[in-house]
Design an enzyme around this catalytic site. Structure first.
Site, mmCIF file in Angstrom:
data_model
loop_
_atom_site.group_PDB
_atom_site.id
_atom_site.type_symbol
_atom_site.label_atom_id
_atom_site.label_comp_id
_atom_site.label_asym_id
_atom_site.label_seq_id
_atom_site.Cartn_x
_atom_site.Cartn_y
_atom_site.Cartn_z
ATOM 1 N N HIS A 39 -1.140 30.294 8.131
ATOM 2 C CA HIS A 39 -0.483 30.354 6.923
ATOM 3 C C HIS A 39 0.679 29.078 7.201
ATOM 4 C CE1 HIS A 39 -2.212 33.741 5.314
ATOM 5 N NE2 HIS A 39 -1.862 34.595 6.045
ATOM 6 N N CYS A 47 -2.079 26.569 3.997
ATOM 7 C CA CYS A 47 -1.301 26.122 2.584
ATOM 8 C C CYS A 47 -0.234 25.176 2.690
ATOM 9 C CB CYS A 47 -0.900 27.455 1.658
ATOM 10 S SG CYS A 47 -2.036 28.451 1.264
#
Length: 407
Positions: free
Chosen positions: A223, A266
């Site tokens: 992430h 992301c």
């Protein structure tokens, strides 16, 4: 169908009926099938039929794409009747080139399975060039039996609400891909932020023979947010802290060598103050290269450097998604971006330069469609390149980079 038959079967017709070979030679040069010397040689020949024979004889040595290029050249120069002769061959070649492109993205399960069963397409005939147009000094050297090391850092966040299902698929496929591209692959799973940095330092310092390392690849899967990567402890680390481990200032053994970085995370813009609070501090830690780095690096330079290079020179960083947006992942086939990298490199690395490969990656990722609940928009990968030469993987080639276009 043998592509060379396209020339052999239609040779008489082309030699007799091609009235404007100079224009065709110009078109082939524009398409980068002819070098400037090849074009000039045709255009300096006074007899038309001899020009036409020279075009065919030269294309016979240029690989199967030359059939499509000649077909396009005939169309561009008003030789539709000759283009019709090559059309069946051009269609088959185009189908072969694109047979592996899936209909949608992520791909259907059967398409994904077929891709995973295929090996990397390798260069087999060095005498039949695959249109690599370069001089030796214009391309990075990649020709050892082991080209270098690939470090895959996969933070799965196992058994948490952040779990990244499907990331194991990426690891398996990337490992298989880069091993077939002649790299040694090292993987690390679920690593706290600070230990991500320490792991790379440790692995870098294990390397003793830097002369044998032609390239380093770093793949980070986690992430993330703008400029930061999450460790498995949910703390963040700057991506630049990880890449700096291999820059020329801290790793002399990689001076003048390419470093490829692929980031599956992301890049959304969140509360940057909060992210900064969570970020582990490694910037004040001096990254010490091994003492042998300096000694080994001397063997890489036949001449003393004439200029001081930026420490980030020769880096190629590819993000799964542009700044401020999310990156997508499929539970069965892995992340959209890294699966597209595997798919593209496996089929096209034998003939295409790295920048062109990433155009194909973007084309696949941009097809992406997922659950409507994610409010997904068109997405593409993003490239930051500080490369100073062309980069080819040369799968299947050992000993020296093939000099396809002789001077």
């Amino acid at each position: 169908m043998d592509w060379k038959k396209a020339f052999a079967k239609n040779r008489v017709q082309i030699v007799k009926n091609l009235a404007n070979p100079n224009n065709v030679a110009d078109s082939l040069f524009s398409d980068k099938v002819f070098t400037e010397e090849m074009r000039d040689e045709v255009q300096q020949e006074p007899e038309t039929e001899k020009k036409n024979r020279m075009i065919l004889d030269t294309l016979h040595r240029r690989g199967q794409r030359s059939v499509k290029s000649l077909y396009n050249a005939f169309q561009e120069t008003g030789n539709d009747h000759l283009a019709d002769l090559l059309l069946p061959y051009a269609k088959i070649i185009e189908q072969k080139e694109n047979f592996n492109d899936p209909k949608a993205w992520p791909p259907e399960k059967t398409e994904q399975t077929t891709m995973e069963e295929h090996g990397v397409f390798k260069i087999k005939d060095l005498k039949s060039p695959l249109l690599h147009d370069y001089n030796r000094e214009d391309v990075y050297r990649l020709c050892g039996e082991k080209r270098g090391k690939v470090f895959i850092m996969n933070n799965k966040f196992s058994k948490t609400s952040w779990e990244r299902e499907g990331s194991d698929v990426d690891v398996t496929n990337l490992t298989d891909l880069f091993q077939q591209l002649h790299f040694e692959v090292v993987t690390k799973t679920d690593t706290p932020a600070k230990e991500m940095f320490e792991f790379l330092i440790k692995e870098r310092n294990k390397i003793e023979n830097w002369k044998a390392i032609e390239c380093i690849v770093l793949i980070v899967m986690s992430h993330g947010t703008s400029g930061y990567i999450y460790g498995s402890d949910c703390k963040t680390i700057k991506l630049s802290d990880l890449t700096d481990v291999f820059d020329s200032e801290h790793c002399l053994g990689l001076d003048d060598k390419p470093r490829l970085v692929f980031v599956q995370a992301c890049r959304g813009v969140t509360n940057q103050d909060k992210i900064a609070e969570l970020c582990v501090k490694v910037e004040n830690q001096k990254i010490q290269p091994k003492s042998c780095d300096e000694l080994d690096s001397e063997t890489f330079h036949e001449e003393k450097p004439t200029q001081i290079k930026h420490p980030s020179a020769d880096f190629f960083i590819v993000y799964a998604t542009p700044e401020g947006t999310s990156a997508y992942r499929n539970i069965e086939s892995g992340s959209w971006f890294l699966n597209a990298v595997v798919w593209t490199f496996k089929y096209h690395a034998k003939r295409e330069e790295l920048q062109h490969l990433l155009i194909r990656v973007n084309r696949l990722v941009a097809k992406g469609k997922g659950d409507a609940g994610y409010d997904q928009k068109l997405t593409v990968s993003e490239v930051k390149s500080n490369l100073r030469k062309k980069f080819y993987f040369f799968p299947g080639v050992y000993g020296d980079s093939p000099q396809f276009f002789k001077e």
